[in-house]
Write an enzyme that holds these catalytic residues in place. Structure first.
Site, PDB file in Angstrom:
ATOM      1  N   TYR A 140      84.103  30.016  65.988  1.00 11.96           N
ATOM      2  CA  TYR A 140      83.394  31.036  66.765  1.00 11.96           C
ATOM      3  C   TYR A 140      82.519  31.838  65.822  1.00 11.96           C
ATOM      4  CZ  TYR A 140      82.642  35.145  69.781  1.00 11.96           C
ATOM      5  OH  TYR A 140      82.083  36.153  70.527  1.00 11.96           O
ATOM      6  N   ASP A 171      80.744  31.656  57.532  1.00  7.64           N
ATOM      7  CA  ASP A 171      81.026  32.819  58.377  1.00  7.64           C
ATOM      8  C   ASP A 171      82.386  33.374  57.948  1.00  7.64           C
ATOM      9  OD1 ASP A 171      81.794  34.609  60.314  1.00  7.64           O
ATOM     10  OD2 ASP A 171      81.105  33.397  62.003  1.00  7.64           O
ATOM     11  N   LYS A 190      84.002  42.623  60.706  1.00  3.45           N
ATOM     12  CA  LYS A 190      85.404  43.065  60.836  1.00  3.45           C
ATOM     13  C   LYS A 190      85.843  44.004  59.693  1.00  3.45           C
ATOM     14  CE  LYS A 190      86.418  39.916  64.437  1.00  3.45           C
ATOM     15  NZ  LYS A 190      86.061  38.543  64.708  1.00  3.45           N
TER      16      LYS A 190
HETATM   17  C1  LIG Z   1      84.700  38.115  65.458  1.00  6.02           C
HETATM   18  C2  LIG Z   1      83.875  37.027  64.892  1.00  6.02           C
HETATM   19  C3  LIG Z   1      82.484  36.990  65.033  1.00  6.02           C
HETATM   20  C4  LIG Z   1      81.752  37.920  65.955  1.00  6.02           C
HETATM   21  O1  LIG Z   1      81.817  39.233  65.521  1.00  6.02           O
HETATM   22  P1  LIG Z   1      81.544  40.392  66.615  1.00  6.02           P
HETATM   23  O2  LIG Z   1      81.513  41.621  65.770  1.00  6.02           O
HETATM   24  O3  LIG Z   1      82.664  40.334  67.572  1.00  6.02           O
HETATM   25  O4  LIG Z   1      80.224  40.083  67.238  1.00  6.02           O
HETATM   26  C5  LIG Z   1      81.768  36.040  64.343  1.00  6.02           C
HETATM   27  N1  LIG Z   1      82.382  35.151  63.562  1.00  6.02           N
HETATM   28  C6  LIG Z   1      83.722  35.129  63.412  1.00  6.02           C
HETATM   29  C7  LIG Z   1      84.349  34.124  62.506  1.00  6.02           C
HETATM   30  C8  LIG Z   1      84.506  36.052  64.091  1.00  6.02           C
HETATM   31  O5  LIG Z   1      85.836  35.991  63.988  1.00  6.02           O
END
Ligand SMILES: *Cc1c(COP(=O)(O)O)cnc(C)c1O
Length: 428
Positions: free
Chosen positions: A144, A237, A265
């Protein structure tokens, strides 16, 4: 467990907010119960509006690596708020935070702040396309990267073809340049890169959005080598793994360098902040240094920057030693509690997943083949015993620095009963 106030709030919320929540998984539908409305957090605990207390393993989906209401973070945010909440002009705090980020990530020389991980991955991909003058992106099933249109894609009919929309409202055109391959599948990656010119391989280096599915030995090195061979960029990511699995994220833990890194995060210490960064010459394509447009009214917000800085300065090498040991203790305890039942407990520093599967989980197909009903029973039983685990097997458990051995041992005791409930072998 009294739930009157949560129930009342939920009924009202359903009339005002889609599904009653501002992000889907909070609704707890996949474990077949109603959401819990939160009153406050204290260190490793969450207190709901009915006064129930839970050991929290969601921790704002990983943002709160120091736990709730850390005194230093709270003080930093208060102090910053007293000086104004946003200026739309640069501040010293942003420079300091960029310095902390580049010190931790060897592959990041320049970094641009944004407000969410979604925005960060969208912007990194735009930059990769500009830099390579190519369109396609290879991503992994079950990973994701936020709700970016083109990244809400499922595998298409063949590796040479683009993905298909994973949500109504996403067009075929938006996913046509997204190629989805299985995680840990070297042959599929090779085939995708051979089929068409690729701007970037985009990966969560420690996928944590299908549950935690660690990279097979050598897989990240393989991605690095394949990207180089085909002139594609490697975008890692690290929105979850960054500042969590090691001081310098998964790149530090596994010894691999990304061309572009996506962060979020933990970076915002519980306030909205995210970022993308990489080598100087690449990042200097971003406006106003370069021609790739990207902007944000609240980017580098002073409160978020203050929270991020106050968080990062506490995350020294010994902190990761402690977090790793604690996560290991929890994983070992959960494995013992499960006994010889078909359960896989996967953990990396600060992250954990309990898969209800007889086989180790290597990819999204393996994660979806798990007994999700058993997980739902397990998770509901944990909630009844004061442990707030992620209400979906596809989300990671987040251990924080505010958890301690006593909290972990209480969790293991609760899990011992919860496994009985999950497998229908109640002992009480
Ligand atoms: C949470 C998440 C996102 C998206 O971040 P948001 O601040 O919720 O838009 C993107 N990549 C990863 C791996 C994530 O866990």
């Amino acid at each position: 467990m009294n739930t009157d106030r949560s129930e009342r709030l939920y009924r009202r919320a359903l009339g005002l907010i889609p599904g009653g929540v501002n992000s889907p998984v909070r609704a707890m539908r996949s474990i077949g119960r109603d959401p819990i409305f939160v009153e406050r957090g204290e260190a490793a605990e969450l207190i709901d509006v009915d006064g129930n207390r839970y050991l929290d393993y969601v921790c704002s989906w990983g943002a709160l690596i120091l736990g709730h209401a850390d005194p230093d973070v709270t003080a930093a945010v208060r102090e910053a708020a007293g000086r104004g909440t946003s200026y739309g002009a640069p501040t010293g705090g942003e420079v300091a935070l960029a310095g902390e980020v580049t010190e931790r990530f060897g592959s990041v020389e320049l970094v641009r702040m944004v407000n969410s991980g979604t925005e960060a991955s969208m912007s990194a991909l735009r930059l990769a396309r500009a830099a390579t003058e190519r369109d396609a992106v290879v991503k992994f099933a079950g990973s994701y990267h936020g709700h970016v249109d083109g990244l809400l894609a499922e595998a298409g009919s063949g590796l040479a073809t683009g993905g298909i929309p994973a949500s109504p409202g996403v067009t075929d055109a938006q996913t046509a340049d997204t190629v989805v391959v299985p995680w840990n599948d070297t042959a599929a990656v090779e085939a995708a890169l051979a089929a068409r010119p690729v701007a970037a391989i985009l990966a969560e280096p420690v996928p944590a959005n299908m549950g935690v599915v660690v990279p097979a030995k050598g897989f990240l090195d393989f991605l690095r080598e394949q990207a180089d061979r085909h002139g594609a960029l490697l975008i890692l990511d690290e929105v979850i793994s960054g500042f969590r699995v090691a001081q310098g994220g998964a790149q530090d833990l596994y010894g691999v360098d990304a061309d572009l890194t996506v962060m979020g995060k933990v970076l915002g210490g519980g306030l909205p902040a995210a970022a993308y960064g990489g080598r100087r010459e690449l990042m200097e394509r971003v406006a106003p240094a370069g021609d790739v447009y990207q902007a944000g009214t609240l980017s580098g917000n002073p409160l978020a920057v203050a929270a991020g800085l106050a968080t990062l300065v506490k995350l020294d090498a010994p902190a990761y030693g402690e977090l790793g040991t604690l996560t290991g203790r929890l994983a070992a305890g959960l494995r013992d509690a499960a006994g010889d039942r078909p359960v896989q407990v996967v953990s990396v520093c600060g992250l954990l997943t309990v898969f209800f599967s007889a086989e180790p989980v290597r990819d999204f197909a393996g994660a979806t083949a798990c007994d999700l009903d058993a997980y739902a029973r397990f998770c509901r039983a944990l909630l009844d015993r004061g442990v707030y685990a992620p209400p979906s097997q596809f989300e990671a458990w987040f251990v924080s620095m505010a958890h301690d051995e006593a909290a972990v041992d209480r969790t293991i005791a609760a899990a011992t009963d919860a496994f009985d409930q999950a497998f229908g072998s109640r002992r009480e």
